[in-house]
Design a protein around this motif. Structure first.
Motif, PDB file in Angstrom:
ATOM      1  N   ARG A   1       0.870  -1.201  -0.027  1.00 37.59           N
ATOM      2  CA  ARG A   1      -0.135  -0.075   0.070  1.00 37.59           C
ATOM      3  C   ARG A   1       0.968   1.244   0.035  1.00 37.59           C
ATOM      4  NH1 ARG A   1      -4.392  -0.040   4.484  1.00 37.59           N
ATOM      5  NH2 ARG A   1      -5.191  -1.668   3.148  1.00 37.59           N
ATOM      6  N   VAL A   2       0.739   2.160  -0.933  1.00 35.78           N
ATOM      7  CA  VAL A   2       1.463   3.127  -1.272  1.00 35.78           C
ATOM      8  C   VAL A   2       0.846   4.438  -1.049  1.00 35.78           C
ATOM      9  CG1 VAL A   2       3.247   4.406  -2.862  1.00 35.78           C
ATOM     10  CG2 VAL A   2       3.180   1.753  -2.538  1.00 35.78           C
ATOM     11  N   ALA A   3       1.181   5.302  -0.317  1.00 28.83           N
ATOM     12  CA  ALA A   3       0.448   6.566  -0.138  1.00 28.83           C
ATOM     13  C   ALA A   3       1.205   7.863  -0.606  1.00 28.83           C
ATOM     14  CB  ALA A   3       0.031   7.117   1.353  1.00 28.83           C
ATOM     15  N   ARG A   4       0.743   8.925  -1.253  1.00 26.27           N
ATOM     16  CA  ARG A   4       1.457  10.026  -1.591  1.00 26.27           C
ATOM     17  C   ARG A   4       1.328  10.924  -0.469  1.00 26.27           C
ATOM     18  NH1 ARG A   4      -0.596  11.309  -7.664  1.00 26.27           N
ATOM     19  NH2 ARG A   4       0.847  12.781  -7.317  1.00 26.27           N
ATOM     20  N   PRO A   5       2.158  11.451   0.292  1.00 30.18           N
ATOM     21  CA  PRO A   5       2.264  12.073   1.513  1.00 30.18           C
ATOM     22  C   PRO A   5       2.087  13.666   1.220  1.00 30.18           C
ATOM     23  CG  PRO A   5       4.455  11.531   1.262  1.00 30.18           C
ATOM     24  CD  PRO A   5       3.759  10.962   0.142  1.00 30.18           C
ATOM     25  N   GLU A   6       2.001  13.915  -0.007  1.00 30.05           N
ATOM     26  CA  GLU A   6       2.151  15.640  -0.278  1.00 30.05           C
ATOM     27  C   GLU A   6       0.865  16.230   0.330  1.00 30.05           C
ATOM     28  OE1 GLU A   6       1.404  13.617  -4.138  1.00 30.05           O
ATOM     29  OE2 GLU A   6       2.888  13.497  -2.412  1.00 30.05           O
ATOM     30  N   GLN A   7      -0.399  15.342   0.070  1.00 29.73           N
ATOM     31  CA  GLN A   7      -1.518  15.914   0.502  1.00 29.73           C
ATOM     32  C   GLN A   7      -2.051  15.191   1.542  1.00 29.73           C
ATOM     33  OE1 GLN A   7      -4.232  16.419  -2.724  1.00 29.73           O
ATOM     34  NE2 GLN A   7      -2.507  17.178  -4.013  1.00 29.73           N
ATOM     35  N   ARG A   8      -2.276  15.710   2.726  1.00 19.51           N
ATOM     36  CA  ARG A   8      -2.705  14.785   3.843  1.00 19.51           C
ATOM     37  C   ARG A   8      -4.055  15.200   4.412  1.00 19.51           C
ATOM     38  NH1 ARG A   8       2.760  14.409   7.461  1.00 19.51           N
ATOM     39  NH2 ARG A   8       4.244  14.012   5.412  1.00 19.51           N
ATOM     40  N   GLU A   9      -4.798  14.470   4.901  1.00 22.24           N
ATOM     41  CA  GLU A   9      -6.208  14.749   5.517  1.00 22.24           C
ATOM     42  C   GLU A   9      -6.494  13.575   6.652  1.00 22.24           C
ATOM     43  OE1 GLU A   9      -8.430  14.157   1.800  1.00 22.24           O
ATOM     44  OE2 GLU A   9      -8.556  11.790   2.199  1.00 22.24           O
ATOM     45  N   VAL A  10      -7.613  14.113   7.334  1.00 18.56           N
ATOM     46  CA  VAL A  10      -7.882  13.467   8.514  1.00 18.56           C
ATOM     47  C   VAL A  10      -9.411  12.630   8.558  1.00 18.56           C
ATOM     48  CG1 VAL A  10      -8.529  13.422  11.006  1.00 18.56           C
ATOM     49  CG2 VAL A  10      -6.634  15.187   9.918  1.00 18.56           C
ATOM     50  N   LEU A  11      -9.297  11.229   8.498  1.00 13.51           N
ATOM     51  CA  LEU A  11     -10.442  10.667   8.567  1.00 13.51           C
ATOM     52  C   LEU A  11     -11.101  10.810  10.012  1.00 13.51           C
ATOM     53  CD1 LEU A  11     -12.211   8.995   6.778  1.00 13.51           C
ATOM     54  CD2 LEU A  11     -10.998   6.834   7.261  1.00 13.51           C
ATOM     55  N   ILE A  12     -12.395  11.251   9.938  1.00 15.56           N
ATOM     56  CA  ILE A  12     -13.157  11.021  11.295  1.00 15.56           C
ATOM     57  C   ILE A  12     -14.584  10.390  10.607  1.00 15.56           C
ATOM     58  CG2 ILE A  12     -11.945  13.089  12.150  1.00 15.56           C
ATOM     59  CD1 ILE A  12     -14.744  14.700  11.262  1.00 15.56           C
ATOM     60  N   HIS A  13     -15.478  10.011  11.815  1.00 18.20           N
ATOM     61  CA  HIS A  13     -16.779   9.389  11.636  1.00 18.20           C
ATOM     62  C   HIS A  13     -17.478  10.159  12.494  1.00 18.20           C
ATOM     63  CE1 HIS A  13     -13.991   6.070  10.189  1.00 18.20           C
ATOM     64  NE2 HIS A  13     -14.799   5.775   9.765  1.00 18.20           N
ATOM     65  N   VAL A  14     -18.661  10.536  11.938  1.00 14.49           N
ATOM     66  CA  VAL A  14     -19.750  11.746  12.402  1.00 14.49           C
ATOM     67  C   VAL A  14     -21.038  10.905  12.731  1.00 14.49           C
ATOM     68  CG1 VAL A  14     -20.849  13.872  12.194  1.00 14.49           C
ATOM     69  CG2 VAL A  14     -18.352  13.403  11.279  1.00 14.49           C
ATOM     70  N   PRO A  15     -21.521  10.856  13.705  1.00 12.47           N
ATOM     71  CA  PRO A  15     -22.799  10.117  13.897  1.00 12.47           C
ATOM     72  C   PRO A  15     -23.988  10.732  13.083  1.00 12.47           C
ATOM     73  CG  PRO A  15     -22.316  11.495  15.886  1.00 12.47           C
ATOM     74  CD  PRO A  15     -21.324  11.511  14.958  1.00 12.47           C
ATOM     75  N   GLU A  16     -25.104   9.811  12.800  1.00 13.55           N
ATOM     76  CA  GLU A  16     -26.280  10.355  11.738  1.00 13.55           C
ATOM     77  C   GLU A  16     -26.858  11.542  12.399  1.00 13.55           C
ATOM     78  OE1 GLU A  16     -28.926   7.061  10.457  1.00 13.55           O
ATOM     79  OE2 GLU A  16     -27.687   6.152  12.134  1.00 13.55           O
ATOM     80  N   SER A  17     -26.855  11.758  13.630  1.00 15.34           N
ATOM     81  CA  SER A  17     -27.343  13.205  14.066  1.00 15.34           C
ATOM     82  C   SER A  17     -26.681  14.407  14.032  1.00 15.34           C
ATOM     83  CB  SER A  17     -27.941  12.960  15.576  1.00 15.34           C
ATOM     84  OG  SER A  17     -26.434  12.909  16.276  1.00 15.34           O
ATOM     85  N   ARG A  18     -25.431  14.292  13.410  1.00 12.43           N
ATOM     86  CA  ARG A  18     -24.604  15.377  13.426  1.00 12.43           C
ATOM     87  C   ARG A  18     -24.062  15.654  11.782  1.00 12.43           C
ATOM     88  NH1 ARG A  18     -22.806  16.071  18.876  1.00 12.43           N
ATOM     89  NH2 ARG A  18     -24.647  15.966  19.866  1.00 12.43           N
ATOM     90  N   VAL A  19     -24.340  14.607  11.180  1.00 14.94           N
ATOM     91  CA  VAL A  19     -23.763  14.777   9.728  1.00 14.94           C
ATOM     92  C   VAL A  19     -24.511  15.797   8.772  1.00 14.94           C
ATOM     93  CG1 VAL A  19     -25.243  13.151   8.308  1.00 14.94           C
ATOM     94  CG2 VAL A  19     -22.667  13.706   7.750  1.00 14.94           C
ATOM     95  N   ALA A  20     -25.661  16.141   9.296  1.00 13.46           N
ATOM     96  CA  ALA A  20     -26.436  17.115   8.344  1.00 13.46           C
ATOM     97  C   ALA A  20     -25.647  18.450   8.757  1.00 13.46           C
ATOM     98  CB  ALA A  20     -27.824  17.329   8.901  1.00 13.46           C
ATOM     99  N   GLU A  21     -25.036  18.756   9.784  1.00 11.57           N
ATOM    100  CA  GLU A  21     -24.392  20.218  10.079  1.00 11.57           C
ATOM    101  C   GLU A  21     -22.967  20.278   9.120  1.00 11.57           C
ATOM    102  OE1 GLU A  21     -23.073  19.788  14.122  1.00 11.57           O
ATOM    103  OE2 GLU A  21     -25.014  19.512  14.917  1.00 11.57           O
ATOM    104  N   LEU A  22     -22.681  19.314   8.667  1.00 10.42           N
ATOM    105  CA  LEU A  22     -21.395  19.408   7.762  1.00 10.42           C
ATOM    106  C   LEU A  22     -21.803  19.338   6.401  1.00 10.42           C
ATOM    107  CD1 LEU A  22     -19.055  16.962   9.842  1.00 10.42           C
ATOM    108  CD2 LEU A  22     -19.398  19.359  10.192  1.00 10.42           C
ATOM    109  N   ARG A  23     -20.665  19.921   5.429  1.00  8.70           N
ATOM    110  CA  ARG A  23     -20.785  19.888   3.949  1.00  8.70           C
ATOM    111  C   ARG A  23     -19.350  20.205   3.329  1.00  8.70           C
ATOM    112  NH1 ARG A  23     -22.933  24.742   5.736  1.00  8.70           N
ATOM    113  NH2 ARG A  23     -22.004  26.832   4.471  1.00  8.70           N
ATOM    114  N   ALA A  24     -19.379  20.047   2.338  1.00  8.17           N
ATOM    115  CA  ALA A  24     -18.065  20.257   1.616  1.00  8.17           C
ATOM    116  C   ALA A  24     -17.581  21.643   1.757  1.00  8.17           C
ATOM    117  CB  ALA A  24     -18.083  19.776   0.202  1.00  8.17           C
ATOM    118  N   GLY A  25     -16.428  21.905   2.170  1.00  5.52           N
ATOM    119  CA  GLY A  25     -16.026  23.423   2.380  1.00  5.52           C
ATOM    120  C   GLY A  25     -15.926  23.808   3.633  1.00  5.52           C
TER     121      GLY A  25
END
Length: 362
Positions: free
Chosen positions: A193-217
């Motif tokens: 498994r090879v990753a390109r480290p120049e672009q990094r992000e954080v993977l989180i898990h949001v419950p169903e009751s809170r996901v409506a608060e988020l959107r791209a951007g």
């Protein structure tokens, strides 16, 4: 004189028949919560893992026995470098067989061409029929087609031999190596498994009751557990369209634009979002009622009288309902029994913190 005495006696009798003076009715006690106007924003914090935006499992395009693996987890790989290799014996034999088929097809084409030219000369002197010439022409064309097929198979066999060496197209870092030397792997089975480290992000898990608060951007702040003094600006890049079948939460990827080595791949990090703007509050579901079809809460003013206040509500959550606006500054909101209240009624307000302390002391 007799009339005056009769009046006095009648008044005495009436006074003796009247009951004691009625006691004053006690004030209704209501449980209230003090909501300070202009409170600061509410933060929602989630814990996740630092990932590379571009990360892929790579494997061989053919199956075989793994005889060589030149990198381990954490190694930096570059384009063109051989990372692993399969046993090439079978693909080399297939390549040799394809080359032999090409040679045989070339011989067949040469013979068919000579035969065609001979019959063509005889037909020019009327020694053979036109159908005999057509038959030799067809034989030559079929031999040429078999030659092209054999050459294509030889090229395919050559590609198969090249596929026995595993390389990457982009520079990256090895994050996993699920296959070991000596293992027989199938075509496409992950080897590295090879990753390109120049672009990094954080993977989180949001419950169903809170996901409506988020959107791209949506902006966020990222802080690594290993380096809590450093904070990174980030934005939501991707929200999973479906919940995880096991956890019933949604995977959200938060891109970190200025990530550096202080935010390493695989590290644990906190992601914070601003959930509510100033002036908003979260009240229990029992505190909000509807009057004339409008969301209303009951407040207690400075004179301890009940005052209905129309409010604007947001999402309904497990911990209550979000009040977006309408609450006055430093309001005391009635939490229970709102369907029995009357505007202007004098009440005895009991703050919920005092009620909890009283219950704890019992």
């Amino acid at each position: 004189m007799k009339t005056k005495l009769a009046g006095i006696l009648l008044a005495a009798l009436l006074a003796g028949c009247s009951g004691p003076p009625s006691a004053e009715k006690p004030l209704r006690a209501v449980l209230v919560r003090s909501v300070a106007g202009g409170s600061g924003p509410e933060l929602r914090v989630y814990t996740g893992e630092v990932r590379a935006r571009h990360e892929a499992d790579i494997g061989f395009r053919i199956g075989g026995k793994l005889i060589e693996r030149n990198v381990d987890v954490g190694a930096i790989v570059r384009p063109g470098t051989v990372l692993a290799r399969l046993d090439p014996q079978d693909v080399k034999l297939a390549e040799q067989a394809a080359a032999a088929q090409v040679s045989a097809a070339e011989a067949d084409v040469a013979l068919a061409r000579v035969e065609f030219e001979r019959v063509q000369n005889l037909h020019a002197r009327n020694f053979v029929s036109a159908s005999a010439l057509d038959g030799r022409r067809t034989t030559l064309q079929a031999a040429e087609a078999r030659l092209r097929q054999a050459r294509a198979q030889r090229a395919t066999a050559g590609n198969q031999a090249a596929y026995a060496a595993l390389t990457v197209a982009h520079e990256g870092v090895v994050t996993a190596a699920p296959a070991e030397v000596g293992q027989v792997v199938a075509a496409g089975q992950p080897v590295l498994r090879v990753a390109r480290p120049e672009q990094r992000e954080v993977l989180i898990h949001v419950p169903e009751s809170r996901v409506a608060e988020l959107r791209a951007g949506v902006p966020a702040a990222v802080r690594a557990w290993a380096n809590p003094a450093r904070m990174y600006a980030a934005t939501v890049r991707e929200i999973a369209p479906a919940a995880d079948a096991a956890t019933r939460s949604y995977a959200v990827r938060v891109a970190v634009a200025d990530a550096d080595d202080a935010l390493p791949l695989g590290a644990t990090a906190n992601v914070a979002f601003t959930a509510a703007a100033a002036g908003q509050a979260v009240l229990p579901l029992t505190a909000v009622t509807r009057v004339d079809g409008r969301a209303t809460v009951w407040t207690v003013d400075g004179a301890s009288r009940l005052v209905p206040v129309e409010v604007q509500t947001g999402e309904f959550r497990e911990d209550g309902v979000v009040v977006l606006g309408g609450l006055p500054a430093d309001a005391r909101v009635v939490l229970t029994g709102v369907h029995r209240l009357v505007a202007g009624e004098s009440v005895r307000a009991v703050d919920e913190t005092a009620a909890v302390a009283l219950d704890a002391g019992k």
